[in-house]
Design a protein around this motif. Structure first.
Motif, PDB file in Angstrom:
ATOM      1  N   THR A  43       0.728   0.118   6.735  1.00 33.69           N
ATOM      2  CA  THR A  43       2.036   0.396   7.347  1.00 33.69           C
ATOM      3  C   THR A  43       3.143   0.193   6.309  1.00 33.69           C
ATOM      4  O   THR A  43       2.945  -0.520   5.327  1.00 33.69           O
ATOM      5  CB  THR A  43       2.273  -0.537   8.561  1.00 33.69           C
ATOM      6  N   TYR A  44       4.276   0.835   6.558  1.00 32.91           N
ATOM      7  CA  TYR A  44       5.503   0.527   5.818  1.00 32.91           C
ATOM      8  C   TYR A  44       6.144  -0.640   6.559  1.00 32.91           C
ATOM      9  O   TYR A  44       7.141  -0.475   7.268  1.00 32.91           O
ATOM     10  CB  TYR A  44       6.462   1.716   5.870  1.00 32.91           C
ATOM     11  N   ARG A  45       5.577  -1.814   6.426  1.00 28.20           N
ATOM     12  CA  ARG A  45       5.970  -2.938   7.288  1.00 28.20           C
ATOM     13  C   ARG A  45       7.463  -3.248   7.176  1.00 28.20           C
ATOM     14  O   ARG A  45       8.139  -3.461   8.178  1.00 28.20           O
ATOM     15  CB  ARG A  45       5.141  -4.164   6.902  1.00 28.20           C
ATOM     16  N   ASN A  98      -1.996  -3.163   4.428  1.00 24.22           N
ATOM     17  CA  ASN A  98      -1.653  -3.422   5.838  1.00 24.22           C
ATOM     18  C   ASN A  98      -1.468  -2.099   6.598  1.00 24.22           C
ATOM     19  O   ASN A  98      -1.156  -2.087   7.775  1.00 24.22           O
ATOM     20  CB  ASN A  98      -0.421  -4.333   5.969  1.00 24.22           C
ATOM     21  N   PHE A 158      -2.020  -4.467  -1.178  1.00 23.35           N
ATOM     22  CA  PHE A 158      -1.942  -5.172   0.102  1.00 23.35           C
ATOM     23  C   PHE A 158      -2.039  -4.134   1.209  1.00 23.35           C
ATOM     24  O   PHE A 158      -1.037  -3.522   1.605  1.00 23.35           O
ATOM     25  CB  PHE A 158      -0.638  -5.983   0.182  1.00 23.35           C
ATOM     26  N   ASP A 181       0.831  -1.218   0.000  1.00 26.79           N
ATOM     27  CA  ASP A 181       0.000   0.000   0.000  1.00 26.79           C
ATOM     28  C   ASP A 181       0.863   1.264   0.000  1.00 26.79           C
ATOM     29  O   ASP A 181       0.523   2.263  -0.653  1.00 26.79           O
ATOM     30  CB  ASP A 181      -1.032   0.004   1.141  1.00 26.79           C
ATOM     31  N   GLY A 182       2.010   1.211   0.702  1.00 28.10           N
ATOM     32  CA  GLY A 182       2.923   2.356   0.652  1.00 28.10           C
ATOM     33  C   GLY A 182       3.448   2.545  -0.755  1.00 28.10           C
ATOM     34  O   GLY A 182       3.452   3.655  -1.306  1.00 28.10           O
TER      35      GLY A 182
HETATM   36 MG   LIG Z   1       2.237  -1.674   3.611  1.00 22.14          MG
END
Ligand SMILES: [Mg+2]
Ligand SMILES: Cc1ncc(C[n+]2csc(CCOP(=O)(O)OP(=O)(O)O)c2C)c(N)n1
Length: 421
Positions: free
Chosen positions: A347-349, A345, A343, A318-319
């Motif tokens: 966050t910048y996982r 989530n 995807f 998503d980022g």
């Molecule tokens: Mg992400």
């Protein structure tokens, strides 16, 4: 790829009008070749030169700067037609020396990249695998033909210590159409170069040499008669329960049609999907070779325009998707046969993982907020709808499987939010 970049008319450039800039300066770091025409005849010659230069290696683009008067003035002749450059062959003595070193080694590994990972290259590499040699690709490849009926090489691990552990004990690394493998980032007390201690390196083919021919010649020199057994078709069962990259990978493997082109910028969601699709119908996988995220939407646009007969799948963190989100509008406007998955989530996982790996300890509130994409929470469905795509949000394995099967069964743009949290 050839970029044709418009410029002010030659005689207008001296006045520093608005939009004047150092185009060559901007284009150069991202181009194999940059030139500017000064008249219409020269534009014709340079166009041919640009196409020729664009073949690389390595792959990349040529940028032709075209002042307005070179475009609007008549040309007196056409440019030449240049044959694409040929990849130079690897000499027989280098092949023989490689064969000798492999025979003398206890645990050799062949690292392949670039042109060695085309369908013909992988077929040749699979002969070496059939001989019991370990064959590994670079972590990121511009394009890899995969799936049932193709040979499935190993892939160099992303994290440095995992890669070194995996390669541990190897005493010879043969580089083929690639360079010395290095870690994506440096970390305290972790080596940068991904060659284990005590492992010699030897180059069979430099980047851009004819590595396919070299791999076949090496297999001949080693006396290998045939190729390794290719992947059998193997489709996972219907996924159930909580949605995850793993269940999504299963759905993709089950439903993507033959010759799908997968554009992968899924970041932490990518690997489970890559693993699940090993035995899926034959397809091509395009990866993020440069490391700059935001690639999978524009890459999908390019792939769809280049191959309108293929289904294109765009996988996005998503980022990452936020870097090039406007490309969704292009997909809708051009009615391209692209299914985009984000995807979500929130966050910048991966950056949380990378931060932890530096040994900096748990992030404080400010650092943590820099990695968070949840405030405000991006409403992907509204965003994609607003840019003209049909949308669906999936929050279970079953709903994703159904939505994805439906997207694969029809032509045209589709947007799927994989609601991961
Ligand atoms: Mg992400
Ligand atoms: C153009 C560009 N800007 C910034 C970065 C640094 N960067 C690497 S990964 C990443 C975050 C990716 O997050 P996301 O796409 O949400 O994937 P996730 O880690 O959540 O799977 C960033 C910002 C980069 N690699 N390229």
């Amino acid at each position: 790829m050839v970029n044709v970049i418009g410029e002010h008319a030659t005689y207008h450039r001296q006045y520093d009008a608005p939009l004047s800039s150092d185009i060559a300066g901007v284009a150069k770091p991202n181009s194999l070749w940059v030139k500017m025409a000064t008249n219409a005849d020269e534009a014709a010659d340079l166009a041919a030169e640009a196409v020729h230069a664009s073949y690389g290696p390595p792959g990349g683009c040529a940028s032709l700067i075209l002042p307005a008067d070179c475009a609007w003035s008549p040309a007196t002749r056409k440019g030449p037609t240049l044959a694409p450059p040929k990849r130079p062959s690897v000499s027989g003595s280098v092949v023989d020396e490689t064969a000798r070193k492999i025979r003398d080694a206890d645990k050799p590994v062949i690292l392949i990249g670039g042109g060695a990972c085309t369908e013909a290259g992988l077929r040749a590499a699979s002969r070496l695998a059939a001989h019991g040699l370990r064959v590994t690709t670079d972590t990121f490849l511009s394009r890899q033909p995969r799936g049932a009926g193709r040979y499935n090489p190993e892939r160099m691990q992303y994290f440095a210590e995992a890669a070194l552990k995996d390669l541990g004990g190897s005493d010879l690394m043969v580089l083929t159409d690639t360079s010395l493998p290095v870690a994506f980032f440096a970390y305290p007390d972790t080596p940068s170069v991904l060659v284990p201690e005590g492992c010699a390196t030897f180059t069979l083919a430099e980047r851009g040499q004819n590595s396919v021919e070299a791999l076949d010649a090496l297999a001949d020199a080693l006396g290998v008669p045939s190729a390794a057994t290719p992947n059998a078709p193997e489709l996972p069962g219907s996924p159930t329960g909580a949605i995850s990259p793993g269940t999504i990978g299963a759905s993709i493997a089950r439903h993507m049609p033959e010759n799908t082109t997968v554009c992968d910028d899924a970041v932490t969601s990518g690997m489970p999907i890559f693993l699940q699709t090993k035995g899926a119908k034959p397809h091509d996988w395009l990866m993020l070779t440069g490391g700059a995220i935001g690639q999978a939407i524009p890459l999908a646009v390019g792939a769809a325009v280049a191959c309108p007969d293929r289904k294109i799948l765009s996988l996005n963190g998503d980022g990452a998707a936020m870097y090039t989100v406007q490309g969704l509008w292009t997909i809708a406007r051009e009615n391209l046969d692209v299914t985009v998955i984000v995807f979500a989530n929130h966050t910048y996982r991966i950056l949380g993982v990378e931060l932890a790996r530096t040994g900096a300890g748990a992030p404080g509130a400010s650092a943590a907020s820099l990695l968070d994409l949840g405030d405000p929470r991006i409403d992907w469905i509204s965003l994609a709808k607003g840019l003209g795509l049909p949308t669906v949000r999936c929050d279970s394995a079953e709903s994703f499987d159904k939505a994805f099967a439906s997207a694969m069964g029809q032509r045209g743009p589709m947007f799927i939010e994989a609601a991961l949290d």
